[in-house]
Motif scaffolding. Structure first.
Motif, PDB file in Angstrom:
ATOM      1  N   THR A 162       0.847  -1.197   0.000  1.00  0.00           N
ATOM      2  CA  THR A 162       0.000   0.000   0.000  1.00  0.00           C
ATOM      3  C   THR A 162       0.881   1.246   0.000  1.00  0.00           C
ATOM      4  O   THR A 162       1.810   1.357   0.807  1.00  0.00           O
ATOM      5  N   LEU A 163       0.590   2.148  -0.908  1.00  0.00           N
ATOM      6  CA  LEU A 163       1.199   3.476  -0.922  1.00  0.00           C
ATOM      7  C   LEU A 163       0.112   4.470  -0.535  1.00  0.00           C
ATOM      8  O   LEU A 163      -0.958   4.488  -1.153  1.00  0.00           O
ATOM      9  N   TYR A 164       0.369   5.299   0.489  1.00  0.00           N
ATOM     10  CA  TYR A 164      -0.670   6.202   0.956  1.00  0.00           C
ATOM     11  C   TYR A 164      -0.130   7.628   1.076  1.00  0.00           C
ATOM     12  O   TYR A 164       1.084   7.873   1.142  1.00  0.00           O
ATOM     13  N   TYR A 165      -1.072   8.568   1.113  1.00  0.00           N
ATOM     14  CA  TYR A 165      -0.750   9.974   1.347  1.00  0.00           C
ATOM     15  C   TYR A 165      -1.813  10.540   2.279  1.00  0.00           C
ATOM     16  O   TYR A 165      -3.010  10.300   2.083  1.00  0.00           O
ATOM     17  N   GLU A 166      -1.388  11.289   3.285  1.00  0.00           N
ATOM     18  CA  GLU A 166      -2.331  11.835   4.253  1.00  0.00           C
ATOM     19  C   GLU A 166      -1.901  13.229   4.684  1.00  0.00           C
ATOM     20  O   GLU A 166      -0.714  13.477   4.943  1.00  0.00           O
ATOM     21  N   ASN A 167      -2.873  14.135   4.719  1.00  0.00           N
ATOM     22  CA  ASN A 167      -2.703  15.397   5.433  1.00  0.00           C
ATOM     23  C   ASN A 167      -4.031  15.719   6.109  1.00  0.00           C
ATOM     24  O   ASN A 167      -4.950  14.895   6.102  1.00  0.00           O
ATOM     25  N   LYS A 168      -4.166  16.908   6.679  1.00  0.00           N
ATOM     26  CA  LYS A 168      -5.363  17.210   7.462  1.00  0.00           C
ATOM     27  C   LYS A 168      -6.631  17.249   6.614  1.00  0.00           C
ATOM     28  O   LYS A 168      -7.733  17.005   7.115  1.00  0.00           O
ATOM     29  N   ARG A 169      -6.503  17.560   5.305  1.00  0.00           N
ATOM     30  CA  ARG A 169      -7.693  17.719   4.476  1.00  0.00           C
ATOM     31  C   ARG A 169      -7.892  16.584   3.474  1.00  0.00           C
ATOM     32  O   ARG A 169      -9.021  16.251   3.123  1.00  0.00           O
ATOM     33  N   PHE A 170      -6.821  15.963   3.053  1.00  0.00           N
ATOM     34  CA  PHE A 170      -6.917  14.997   1.958  1.00  0.00           C
ATOM     35  C   PHE A 170      -6.124  13.747   2.301  1.00  0.00           C
ATOM     36  O   PHE A 170      -5.044  13.812   2.899  1.00  0.00           O
ATOM     37  N   ALA A 184      -8.187   1.257  -4.716  1.00  0.00           N
ATOM     38  CA  ALA A 184      -7.786   2.632  -4.413  1.00  0.00           C
ATOM     39  C   ALA A 184      -8.917   3.341  -3.692  1.00  0.00           C
ATOM     40  O   ALA A 184     -10.097   3.016  -3.874  1.00  0.00           O
ATOM     41  N   SER A 185      -8.559   4.332  -2.858  1.00  0.00           N
ATOM     42  CA  SER A 185      -9.570   5.121  -2.155  1.00  0.00           C
ATOM     43  C   SER A 185      -9.065   6.546  -1.976  1.00  0.00           C
ATOM     44  O   SER A 185      -7.858   6.783  -1.828  1.00  0.00           O
ATOM     45  N   LEU A 186     -10.006   7.492  -2.002  1.00  0.00           N
ATOM     46  CA  LEU A 186      -9.721   8.913  -1.805  1.00  0.00           C
ATOM     47  C   LEU A 186     -10.691   9.459  -0.769  1.00  0.00           C
ATOM     48  O   LEU A 186     -11.859   9.082  -0.758  1.00  0.00           O
ATOM     49  N   LYS A 187     -10.219  10.365   0.069  1.00  0.00           N
ATOM     50  CA  LYS A 187     -11.077  11.038   1.037  1.00  0.00           C
ATOM     51  C   LYS A 187     -10.701  12.511   1.090  1.00  0.00           C
ATOM     52  O   LYS A 187      -9.515  12.852   1.177  1.00  0.00           O
ATOM     53  N   TYR A 188     -11.718  13.385   1.033  1.00  0.00           N
ATOM     54  CA  TYR A 188     -11.470  14.825   1.085  1.00  0.00           C
ATOM     55  C   TYR A 188     -12.399  15.446   2.118  1.00  0.00           C
ATOM     56  O   TYR A 188     -13.628  15.277   2.055  1.00  0.00           O
ATOM     57  N   ASN A 189     -11.815  16.147   3.097  1.00  0.00           N
ATOM     58  CA  ASN A 189     -12.575  16.827   4.138  1.00  0.00           C
ATOM     59  C   ASN A 189     -12.925  18.230   3.656  1.00  0.00           C
ATOM     60  O   ASN A 189     -12.079  19.138   3.678  1.00  0.00           O
ATOM     61  N   ILE A 190     -14.155  18.385   3.189  1.00  0.00           N
ATOM     62  CA  ILE A 190     -14.585  19.693   2.691  1.00  0.00           C
ATOM     63  C   ILE A 190     -14.626  20.702   3.831  1.00  0.00           C
ATOM     64  O   ILE A 190     -14.183  21.848   3.687  1.00  0.00           O
ATOM     65  N   THR A 191     -15.164  20.299   4.970  1.00  0.00           N
ATOM     66  CA  THR A 191     -15.135  21.095   6.197  1.00  0.00           C
ATOM     67  C   THR A 191     -14.748  20.163   7.333  1.00  0.00           C
ATOM     68  O   THR A 191     -14.529  18.960   7.133  1.00  0.00           O
ATOM     69  N   ASP A 192     -14.694  20.698   8.543  1.00  0.00           N
ATOM     70  CA  ASP A 192     -14.375  19.860   9.701  1.00  0.00           C
ATOM     71  C   ASP A 192     -15.464  18.828   9.963  1.00  0.00           C
ATOM     72  O   ASP A 192     -15.223  17.819  10.630  1.00  0.00           O
ATOM     73  N   LYS A 193     -16.668  19.079   9.425  1.00  0.00           N
ATOM     74  CA  LYS A 193     -17.792  18.188   9.699  1.00  0.00           C
ATOM     75  C   LYS A 193     -18.230  17.358   8.498  1.00  0.00           C
ATOM     76  O   LYS A 193     -18.932  16.358   8.660  1.00  0.00           O
ATOM     77  N   PHE A 194     -17.839  17.755   7.294  1.00  0.00           N
ATOM     78  CA  PHE A 194     -18.351  17.083   6.099  1.00  0.00           C
ATOM     79  C   PHE A 194     -17.186  16.588   5.244  1.00  0.00           C
ATOM     80  O   PHE A 194     -16.255  17.344   4.936  1.00  0.00           O
ATOM     81  N   ALA A 203      -5.284   9.603   0.503  1.00  0.00           N
ATOM     82  CA  ALA A 203      -5.450   8.692  -0.629  1.00  0.00           C
ATOM     83  C   ALA A 203      -4.558   7.482  -0.411  1.00  0.00           C
ATOM     84  O   ALA A 203      -3.510   7.574   0.238  1.00  0.00           O
ATOM     85  N   ARG A 204      -4.989   6.337  -0.945  1.00  0.00           N
ATOM     86  CA  ARG A 204      -4.155   5.148  -0.886  1.00  0.00           C
ATOM     87  C   ARG A 204      -4.444   4.245  -2.074  1.00  0.00           C
ATOM     88  O   ARG A 204      -5.578   4.161  -2.562  1.00  0.00           O
TER      89      ARG A 204
END
Length: 716
Positions: free
Chosen positions: A620-628, A663-673, A630-631
C-alpha cells in the motif's frame, strides 16, 4: 463412453447401454476412417472433456438497511453499564441464466454420452479434448430466480465495575438472531434434443472456448417444451424450492482481574454460549414432470430473450451474446406453480402437481434439520511484566477449559423420512504461553505457543442427508465430528526504527492434529444403502452414478512458514512529500495435509492446505494530510487448492493466482463534512477456477468487473 462406430469394440460398456456402448435406439456412426479416428481420439485413456460446458449470466440486486444504537450508564463512580443494539435487513434478488449442453455428464437412461457421436476430435499434450464436433447432443436453456431476505437483530450488555483497589470485574451477556428466507427459488428449463454439429474449440484460449450451437439459440421455433420425454432422454423441468434458516446465539461471561502487585496480575473467567441452527426446505415430489402447453400457447408465449452476454469476458467472436430463456413470470401464471396444490385433483403425480413437501420429499428431506450446540468453559491466566537480563519481559501463561455438547436432529431417507436425533460431546484443555522481550529500546522479540481448537460449522452436523435426483448428488452431514485441533508456535522479531515505522519478521509452525475434510466420491446409487424408491419418480436405473459428499475427520498435518512486514511514513522528507508512506507484507507457507481419498479407503493423499496460497503479498502506498488522504493497494495471492480430492475423479480443484489493485480517496470539505471515492478490483481480475493438478482445466471463469463507490459523511 461415446457411441462407437459400427464394427468398433468400445473400451467399456456403460450401464443401460448395448454392447456397442450406444443408447438403445441410437444408430451407430458409420465405419469411416474419420469416424473411427475421432472416436479413438476421444476415448483414449486419460482424455478429459468438459462435463457441463455452459455460459452463465448471474445478476444480483440487493438493498440493506441498518440501525445501531448504544446507551451508557455510569451507575456509580466505579461501575459502568453499556447497552448496544443492532438491527439489519438485507433484501435481494438473484437471476441466473444458463445455456448448457447436458449430454456429456449423463448416462444412457438420460440421453447422455452413450447416445453422442464424435465427428471430429483433437487432444492436446495435457490430455484435454480441446476440439470436438458431436452429433446427438441435448442442449438446455435454464433460468433460476431467487427472492432473498435476511433479518438480523442483536442486543448486548456490558458491565464494568471495580470491586476493590485490586479487583475489577467485567460481565457480558447478549443475544442475536438471524432469520433467512428464500420464499422464491424457482428454476425452469427449455430443451432441444439430438442436435447435430455441436462443437467446442479451446485451441485459441483454454478459458474462453469457441462454442458453436448449430441452431438459432434466440429462436422460439428452435426450442422445445418437453412434457413427455422419449426413451433415453429427459424433459423440461420446473423446480420450486422455498427454504429458510434461523440462527440464534446467546452468551454470557464474567471475568475477574486481580492485580497482585506491579509485576503480576491474575485473570479468571467463566463463559457460556448456546448456538441454535434450524433450516427447512420444500420441493415438488417430481421436478422432472411438467404440464404440456395448453392449446394456443407457444414457446414464444413463455420465453424472452436477453442480449449483451459476455461483455468484458473476452470470448471469441461468433459466440452467442444472448439466447432465449424461460419467462418465469409467464410460466408461473400459466401453470399456477406457486399454488402448493394439484390443479387437477385425482391425477396425483402427474405434471400438474405443484404440491410441496418437506420431509415427505426425498430431495428436500436432508435440508430439514436442526442443531443445538452448548459451550461452557473457563480460563485462568497469569500476566506478568518484569525484567530479564536487565531488559523488560512481559507476557502471560494460562489454560482454558472448553466443554461442547451437540444435539442434532435430522431425517433419513427411509420410511418417508425417519427422524433421528444424535448427541455428541467433547472437552478440550488448551494451555497457552505468550512472551515479549525488549532486546533493546527499539527491538522486540516475541514468542507464542498454544493448543487451539475450532468447532465444526453447524450445517456439517446434520444427521440426515439430501438425495438430489436432478443433479444426481447425495449430501450428508456428520454429527459425530470432532473439532479442528492444532498446536501452534510463533516466533517474531520487530524493529521499531522510527516513529510509526516497523520492520518485522515472523516464523510460524502449526501441527494440525485433527482436520475436517469434506469427502466427495462417485459411485452407483445402489451401493449407498438408500432406498431405491427415491429413483422411481424420475426413472433412473439403480446403478446410476451419484456424487456423494460428507464431512469426516482426518489426521491433518504440519504447516510452517514465515512473514515479513514493513511499514514506514515518509515524515523525514520535506514539505509535501512527508505525507506519503508505505505498508508492505509478504507471507510464504508450506503445508502437508493428509486428505482421505474416500470414506471406505485407508489411503491418503498429501497436498497443500485448502484455501491457503503458498505465496501472498500486499503493498500500500498512501498519502495523508489534514484535508486529503489517498491510498493505492495491490494484493497478490498464488494459486491455491479449494477441494481435495476433487469431484468427478479429478485429483484437486483450485483457483488460479490473482492480483488486485484497489484505491480510495477522502477529502474533508469542512471539519464536519467529508466525501469519499473508492475503486475495487481496478485490475479487473477474473474468478478463474481449475480442476486437475496437471491439466489446469477450467471449471469456472467468471467476470464481475470493477466496482466504484461514492460516499459522504456528516458529523454533528
Amino acid at each position: 463412453g461415446f457411441c462407437s462406430p459400427v464394427g468398433v469394440t468400445p473400451a467399456s460398456t456403460a450401464p443401460g447401454s448395448s454392447a456397442a456402448n450406444c443408447a438403445t435406439g441410437i444408430a451407430r456412426p458409420a465405419n469411416t476412417a474419420s469416424n473411427v479416428s475421432a472416436y479413438n481420439t476421444a476415448m483414449a485413456p486419460g482424455v478429459f472433456h468438459p462435463r457441463l460446458p455452459r455460459y452463465g449470466r448471474l445478476r444480483h440486486e440487493q438493498e440493506r438497511t441498518g440501525v445501531t444504537g448504544s446507551l451508557q450508564f455510569k451507575l456509580t463512580d466505579d461501575t459502568t453499564l453499556s447497552v448496544d443494539a443492532l438491527y439489519s435487513k438485507l433484501e435481494a434478488t438473484r437471476q441466473e441464466d444458463f445455456l448448457e449442453t447436458i449430454s456429456f455428464s449423463r448416462t444412457a437412461a438420460q440421453g447422455g454420452k452413450p447416445q453422442t457421436e464424435v465427428v471430429s476430435a483433437e487432444v492436446d499434450g495435457r490430455g484435454n479434448l480441446v476440439y470436438g464436433v458431436f452429433n446427438n447432443v441435448d442442449v438446455r436453456s435454464e433460468s433460476r430466480f431467487d427472492e432473498l431476505e435476511t433479518t438480523f437483530m442483536q442486543l448486548g450488555f456490558d458491565l464494568q465495575t471495580r470491586l476493590s483497589d485490586r479487583v475489577t470485574m467485567n460481565a457480558q451477556a447478549g443475544r442475536s438472531k438471524s432469520e433467512f428466507r428464500n420464499p422464491i427459488q424457482t428454476t425452469v428449463t427449455l430443451d432441444i434434443q439430438n442436435v447435430d454439429g455441436y462443437s467446442w474449440d479451446f485451441r485459441g484460449n483454454d478459458r474462453t472456448p469457441a462454442i458453436t450451437y448449430p441452431f438459432d439459440v434466440n429462436s422460439p421455433t428452435a426450442w422445445q417444451w418437453i412434457s413427455s420425454p422419449a426413451a433415453n432422454s429427459t424433459g423440461s423441468e420446473i423446480r420450486v424450492r422455498p427454504l429458510g434458516a434461523d440462527n440464534e446465539f446467546q452468551n454470557a461471561k464474567v471475568n475477574l482481574i486481580f492485580d497482585i502487585n506491579e509485576t503480576f496480575s491474575l485473570k479468571t473467567g467463566l463463559v457460556w454460549k448456546e448456538y441454535d441452527f434450524e433450516t427447512f426446505e420444500f420441493r415438488r415430489a417430481n421436478e422432472t414432470r411438467v404440464p404440456g402447453l395448453p392449446a394456443g400457447v407457444s414457446i414464444a408465449d413463455i420465453t424472452r430473450t436477453f442480449s449483451g452476454f459476455g461483455s468484458g469476458l473476452g470470448q471469441p467472436r461468433g459466440n452467442a451474446s444472448g439466447w432465449l430463456i424461460p419467462d418465469l413470470n409467464a410460466i408461473a401464471r400459466l401453470f399456477n406453480i406457486y399454488c402448493n396444490c394439484d390443479p387437477t385433483p385425482g391425477t396425483s403425480g402427474d405434471g400438474d402437481d405443484f404440491r410441496l413437501g418437506s420431509i415427505t420429499v426425498g430431495n428436500a428431506r436432508g435440508n430439514n434439520f436442526a442443531v443445538t450446540e452448548t459451550d461452557q468453559g473457563g480460563y485462568l491466566q497469569l500476566d506478568f511484566d518484569t525484567d530479564f537480563l536487565d531488559r523488560r519481559l512481559r507476557g502471560n501463561v494460562g489454560v482454558r477449559y472448553a466443554s461442547t455438547e451437540v444435539a442434532a436432529t435430522g431425517y433419513l431417507a427411509t420410511g418417508g423420512g425417519s427422524q433421528v436425533v444424535v448427541k455428541n460431546s467433547y472437552t478440550d484443555t488448551l494451555p497457552s504461553l505468550n512472551l515479549a522481550w525488549d532486546l533493546s529500546d527499539d527491538l522486540v522479540l516475541r514468542f507464542g505457543a498454544a493448543k487451539v481448537m475450532a468447532r465444526p460449522q453447524l450445517p456439517s452436523l446434520n444427521p440426515g442427508g439430501t438425495v438430489n435426483t436432478t443433479l444426481r448428488t447425495i449430501t450428508t452431514g456428520n454429527p459425530m465430528l470432532d473439532p479442528f485441533r492444532a498446536t501452534t508456535y510463533d516466533l517474531s522479531a520487530e524493529w521499531y526504527f522510527g516513529e510509526n515505522a516497523l520492520l518485522g519478521v515472523a516464523l510460524f509452525y502449526k501441527d494440525i492434529d485433527t482436520y475436517i475434510q469434506t469427502l466427495r466420491e462417485t459411485r452407483p446409487y445402489n451401493t449407498t444403502g438408500l432406498p431405491l424408491e427415491l429413483l422411481t419418480p424420475v426413472g433412473l436405473p439403480a446403478d446410476t452414478p451419484f456424487d456423494i459428499t460428507s464431512p469426516v475427520n482426518t489426521p491433518g498435518g504440519p504447516l510452517k512458514g514465515f512473514e515479513i512486514n514493513y511499514q514506514q511514513p515518509f515524515s523525514f522528507l520535506p514539505g509535501f512529500w512527508s505525507g506519503f508512506g508505505v505498508l508492505i507484507n509478504y507471507t510464504h507457507v508450506e503445508s502437508e495435509i493428509d486428505y482421505a481419498i474416500s470414506p471406505t479407503s485407508s489411503l491418503f493423499v498429501t497436498e497443500n492446505l485448502v484455501n491457503l496460497s503458498p505465496d501472498a503479498w500486499n503493498a500500500t502506498l498512501y498519502y495523508e494530510n489534514k484535508r486529503f488522504s489517498a491510498r493505492v493497494s495491490g494484493s497478490y495471492r498464488d494459486d491455491y487448492l479449494q477441494v481435495v480430492p476433487g469431484r468427478n475423479n479429478n485429483d484437486v480443484e483450485g483457483k488460479r493466482e490473482t492480483f488486485n489493485v484497489d484505491a480510495s480517496l477522502k477529502y474533508n470539505i469542512t471539519d464536519k463534512f467529508s466525501v469519499t471515492l473508492e475503486g475495487i478490483n481496478l485490475t479487473d481480475e477474473f474468478n478463474d477456477q481449475f480442476v486437475d493438478s496437471n491439466g489446469d482445466r477450467a471449471s469456472v471463469y467468471h467476470h464481475t468487473g470493477r466496482q466504484f463507490f461514492v460516499g459522504g459523511r456528516y458529523t454533528f
